[in-house]
Design a protein around this motif. Structure first.
Motif, PDB file in Angstrom:
ATOM      1  N   ALA A 118      86.437 123.421  30.436  1.00  0.00           N
ATOM      2  CA  ALA A 118      87.605 122.658  31.377  1.00  0.00           C
ATOM      3  C   ALA A 118      87.791 122.347  29.291  1.00  0.00           C
ATOM      4  CB  ALA A 118      88.218 122.431  31.488  1.00  0.00           C
ATOM      5  N   SER A 119      86.477 121.842  29.037  1.00  0.00           N
ATOM      6  CA  SER A 119      86.686 120.465  28.126  1.00  0.00           C
ATOM      7  C   SER A 119      86.370 121.503  26.765  1.00  0.00           C
ATOM      8  CB  SER A 119      85.327 119.627  28.161  1.00  0.00           C
ATOM      9  OG  SER A 119      84.834 119.030  27.075  1.00  0.00           O
ATOM     10  N   LYS A 120      85.574 122.426  26.984  1.00  0.00           N
ATOM     11  CA  LYS A 120      85.397 123.182  25.634  1.00  0.00           C
ATOM     12  C   LYS A 120      86.426 124.099  25.122  1.00  0.00           C
ATOM     13  CE  LYS A 120      82.851 126.889  23.902  1.00  0.00           C
ATOM     14  NZ  LYS A 120      81.865 128.245  24.366  1.00  0.00           N
ATOM     15  N   LEU A 153      85.414 132.156  27.216  1.00  0.00           N
ATOM     16  CA  LEU A 153      85.672 131.608  28.262  1.00  0.00           C
ATOM     17  C   LEU A 153      85.259 132.443  29.542  1.00  0.00           C
ATOM     18  CD1 LEU A 153      87.834 129.829  29.582  1.00  0.00           C
ATOM     19  CD2 LEU A 153      87.363 131.428  31.461  1.00  0.00           C
ATOM     20  N   VAL A 154      85.219 134.194  30.185  1.00  0.00           N
ATOM     21  CA  VAL A 154      84.450 134.410  31.154  1.00  0.00           C
ATOM     22  C   VAL A 154      83.013 134.771  31.014  1.00  0.00           C
ATOM     23  CG1 VAL A 154      84.443 136.981  31.945  1.00  0.00           C
ATOM     24  CG2 VAL A 154      86.447 135.848  31.966  1.00  0.00           C
ATOM     25  N   GLY A 155      82.842 135.694  29.663  1.00  0.00           N
ATOM     26  CA  GLY A 155      81.176 135.127  29.361  1.00  0.00           C
ATOM     27  C   GLY A 155      80.568 134.143  29.048  1.00  0.00           C
ATOM     28  N   ASP A 156      80.978 133.248  28.999  1.00  0.00           N
ATOM     29  CA  ASP A 156      80.284 131.602  29.216  1.00  0.00           C
ATOM     30  C   ASP A 156      80.542 131.068  30.533  1.00  0.00           C
ATOM     31  OD1 ASP A 156      80.799 130.890  26.380  1.00  0.00           O
ATOM     32  OD2 ASP A 156      82.293 129.817  26.448  1.00  0.00           O
ATOM     33  N   TYR A 157      81.060 131.848  30.998  1.00  0.00           N
ATOM     34  CA  TYR A 157      81.463 131.387  32.387  1.00  0.00           C
ATOM     35  C   TYR A 157      79.403 132.150  33.494  1.00  0.00           C
ATOM     36  CZ  TYR A 157      82.488 131.161  37.634  1.00  0.00           C
ATOM     37  OH  TYR A 157      82.044 130.684  39.326  1.00  0.00           O
ATOM     38  N   GLU A 158      79.676 133.619  32.583  1.00  0.00           N
ATOM     39  CA  GLU A 158      79.063 134.431  33.615  1.00  0.00           C
ATOM     40  C   GLU A 158      77.278 134.183  33.467  1.00  0.00           C
ATOM     41  OE1 GLU A 158      80.887 138.388  32.630  1.00  0.00           O
ATOM     42  OE2 GLU A 158      82.360 138.297  34.857  1.00  0.00           O
ATOM     43  N   ALA A 159      77.810 133.578  31.937  1.00  0.00           N
ATOM     44  CA  ALA A 159      75.822 133.194  31.285  1.00  0.00           C
ATOM     45  C   ALA A 159      76.425 131.626  31.574  1.00  0.00           C
ATOM     46  CB  ALA A 159      76.545 132.969  29.864  1.00  0.00           C
ATOM     47  N   GLY A 160      76.529 131.540  32.944  1.00  0.00           N
ATOM     48  CA  GLY A 160      76.180 130.072  33.588  1.00  0.00           C
ATOM     49  C   GLY A 160      76.832 128.724  32.666  1.00  0.00           C
ATOM     50  N   GLY A 178      89.776 123.089  26.460  1.00  0.00           N
ATOM     51  CA  GLY A 178      90.829 122.077  26.200  1.00  0.00           C
ATOM     52  C   GLY A 178      92.171 122.426  27.257  1.00  0.00           C
ATOM     53  N   ILE A 179      91.372 123.222  28.620  1.00  0.00           N
ATOM     54  CA  ILE A 179      92.253 123.525  29.709  1.00  0.00           C
ATOM     55  C   ILE A 179      91.950 122.776  30.625  1.00  0.00           C
ATOM     56  CG2 ILE A 179      93.280 125.320  28.643  1.00  0.00           C
ATOM     57  CD1 ILE A 179      90.639 127.084  30.659  1.00  0.00           C
ATOM     58  N   HIS A 180      92.582 122.968  31.719  1.00  0.00           N
ATOM     59  CA  HIS A 180      92.422 121.935  32.923  1.00  0.00           C
ATOM     60  C   HIS A 180      91.680 122.829  33.344  1.00  0.00           C
ATOM     61  CE1 HIS A 180      93.028 120.482  37.704  1.00  0.00           C
ATOM     62  NE2 HIS A 180      93.392 119.422  36.708  1.00  0.00           N
ATOM     63  N   ARG A 181      90.610 122.108  34.552  1.00  0.00           N
ATOM     64  CA  ARG A 181      89.735 122.739  35.532  1.00  0.00           C
ATOM     65  C   ARG A 181      90.419 124.386  36.459  1.00  0.00           C
ATOM     66  NH1 ARG A 181      88.247 118.204  36.898  1.00  0.00           N
ATOM     67  NH2 ARG A 181      88.965 118.373  39.074  1.00  0.00           N
ATOM     68  N   ALA A 182      91.714 124.382  36.673  1.00  0.00           N
ATOM     69  CA  ALA A 182      92.262 124.783  37.646  1.00  0.00           C
ATOM     70  C   ALA A 182      92.431 125.875  36.718  1.00  0.00           C
ATOM     71  CB  ALA A 182      93.418 124.040  38.333  1.00  0.00           C
ATOM     72  N   THR A 183      93.011 125.673  35.634  1.00  0.00           N
ATOM     73  CA  THR A 183      93.354 127.055  34.644  1.00  0.00           C
ATOM     74  C   THR A 183      92.694 127.223  34.174  1.00  0.00           C
ATOM     75  OG1 THR A 183      94.709 125.398  33.673  1.00  0.00           O
ATOM     76  CG2 THR A 183      94.386 127.299  32.644  1.00  0.00           C
ATOM     77  N   GLN A 204     100.583 122.133  26.688  1.00  0.00           N
ATOM     78  CA  GLN A 204      99.795 123.177  27.004  1.00  0.00           C
ATOM     79  C   GLN A 204      98.750 123.794  25.723  1.00  0.00           C
ATOM     80  OE1 GLN A 204     102.907 125.815  28.632  1.00  0.00           O
ATOM     81  NE2 GLN A 204     101.456 126.692  30.163  1.00  0.00           N
ATOM     82  N   THR A 205      97.655 124.178  26.456  1.00  0.00           N
ATOM     83  CA  THR A 205      96.843 125.047  25.316  1.00  0.00           C
ATOM     84  C   THR A 205      97.359 126.806  26.278  1.00  0.00           C
ATOM     85  OG1 THR A 205      95.602 123.334  25.262  1.00  0.00           O
ATOM     86  CG2 THR A 205      94.938 125.174  24.650  1.00  0.00           C
ATOM     87  N   ILE A 206      97.417 127.337  24.920  1.00  0.00           N
ATOM     88  CA  ILE A 206      97.473 128.727  25.843  1.00  0.00           C
ATOM     89  C   ILE A 206      95.951 129.222  25.016  1.00  0.00           C
ATOM     90  CG2 ILE A 206      98.437 130.763  25.786  1.00  0.00           C
ATOM     91  CD1 ILE A 206     100.513 129.091  27.040  1.00  0.00           C
TER      92      ILE A 206
END
Length: 104
Positions: free
Chosen positions: A28-30, A14-21, A32-37, A3-5
């Motif tokens: 998830a790949s970057k 992660l939030v910044g990366d998502y907001e940047a597009g 190391g977590i599941h898409r649902a996470t 499990q990756t915490i």
């Protein structure tokens, strides 16, 4: 699978990366977590989810590929999106009609 915490700082990134597009699969790949996470972290931070689909540049590429004869499924695989997102982009661009079939 271990499990990756993520630390609060990593969640901020992660939030910044998502907001940047960045896309959910990419994140998830970057990280190391599941898409649902990824979705769970975004939801906890009350980040509005983007409508799945293609941006203007991607839409133009999908139209070009469609006009070259590539199927929506193939375009979707190439662009790492669902076939439905490709179909929506082609409808928006006027390449195909948005026709609902009636039950006969």
């Amino acid at each position: 699978m271990a499990q990756t915490i993520l630390t609060p700082f990593e969640v901020d990134q992660l939030v910044g990366d998502y907001e940047a597009g960045s896309g959910v699969r990419e994140l998830a790949s970057k990280y190391g977590i599941h898409r649902a996470t990824v979705f769970a972290h975004l939801q906890r931070r009350e980040v509005p989810r983007r409508r799945p689909g293609l941006n203007d540049q991607e839409q133009a590429e999908a139209v070009r590929l469609s006009r070259q004869g590539m199927s929506m499924r193939s375009i979707g695989r190439r662009m790492d999106v669902d076939r439905k997102a490709v179909r929506g982009a082609l409808v928006d661009a006027g390449v195909i009609a948005d026709v609902e079939l009636e039950a006969v």
